[in-house]
Design an enzyme around this catalytic site. Sequence first.
Site, short mmCIF file in Angstrom:
data_model
loop_
_atom_site.label_atom_id
_atom_site.label_comp_id
_atom_site.label_asym_id
_atom_site.label_seq_id
_atom_site.Cartn_x
_atom_site.Cartn_y
_atom_site.Cartn_z
N CYS A 82 46.48 36.47 27.33
CA CYS A 82 46.16 35.46 28.12
C CYS A 82 46.24 35.82 29.58
O CYS A 82 45.72 35.47 30.54
CB CYS A 82 46.97 34.30 27.46
SG CYS A 82 46.77 32.99 28.47
N CYS A 135 53.43 30.26 35.10
CA CYS A 135 52.51 29.14 34.36
C CYS A 135 53.56 28.23 33.74
O CYS A 135 54.78 28.53 33.26
CB CYS A 135 51.84 29.71 33.13
SG CYS A 135 50.36 30.73 33.96
N CYS A 149 54.79 28.78 29.94
CA CYS A 149 55.58 30.10 30.08
C CYS A 149 57.00 30.33 30.89
O CYS A 149 57.47 31.52 30.88
CB CYS A 149 54.44 31.15 30.19
SG CYS A 149 53.31 31.25 29.12
N CYS A 187 53.81 40.21 33.73
CA CYS A 187 52.61 39.97 33.25
C CYS A 187 51.45 40.89 33.43
O CYS A 187 50.30 40.81 33.01
CB CYS A 187 51.98 38.52 34.05
SG CYS A 187 51.79 38.73 35.89
S1 SF4 Z 1 51.87 33.19 31.73
FE1 SF4 Z 1 51.33 32.19 29.91
S2 SF4 Z 1 49.69 30.82 30.36
FE2 SF4 Z 1 49.91 32.13 32.26
S3 SF4 Z 1 48.59 33.68 31.87
FE3 SF4 Z 1 50.37 34.53 31.05
S4 SF4 Z 1 50.34 33.91 29.00
FE4 SF4 Z 1 48.66 32.52 29.93
#
Ligand code: SF4
Length: 241
Positions: free
Chosen positions: A119, A203, A206, A231
Amino acid sequence: MVKFTQDQVDELNLKIKTTDEALRWVSDNLHPKVAKASSFGAEDAVVIDIMLKINPKFRFFTLDTGRLPQETYDIMDILRKKYNISIEVLFPDTNEVEKMVLEKGMNLFYDSVENRKLCCEIRKVNPMNRMLNTLDGWITGLRRDQTKVREEVAMFQIDHGHGGILKINPIIDWTWDQIQEYIKKNNLPYNSLLDKGYPSIGCEPCTRAIKPSEDLRAGRWWWEQGEHKECGLHIERKNTD
Ligand code: SF4
């Protein structure tokens, strides 16, 4: 495209010590092919303010993952109006998102680390790569004491994961207290989630508020144990050129 050698970057790190000096050098040497990446947390409020005092034409971009909290959209517009700036907003590829949620669901990130990374890759890393491919350098709000991974980060780095462009971390030495003091002293607008216990903002599904005793990034992907709280945007890759 302007490329720097490791010797040149080492020299910059020896010569340039302050946030102001770093951003002045960036303005003189890389603008307009340089931009600040922002997720509109507290650090970003500080860097944006300092950048605009040095060069009102500096560029800013952000990644709209489609899952951001409303408070982040609010502060984006507040900053846009306060400083009269444009913010370049990058969106994920529609086909990639549609395929991912068709196969794995809307909240796939809670199911496994692999899904969470997928994601982040589709919603953040890929749009980021698209932007960085157009630049000679990018500016971050990284601080050394945020995570273990960031402890070794220098003010100037060659970003081998993004075509060898320059990555500039102008507030790498700042502490969390310095960030808060700068915001207060300069009466800066900031993301209202900060006052609700969110020193690090990502996000909405998260990120959660932290307790006073917790690590500043403990609220990010809180359900994961023992994983780097990253991330993929700031993971250093070794030079394979
Ligand atoms: S922080 Fe969560 S919702 Fe945002 S891109 Fe990463 S996994 Fe996806």
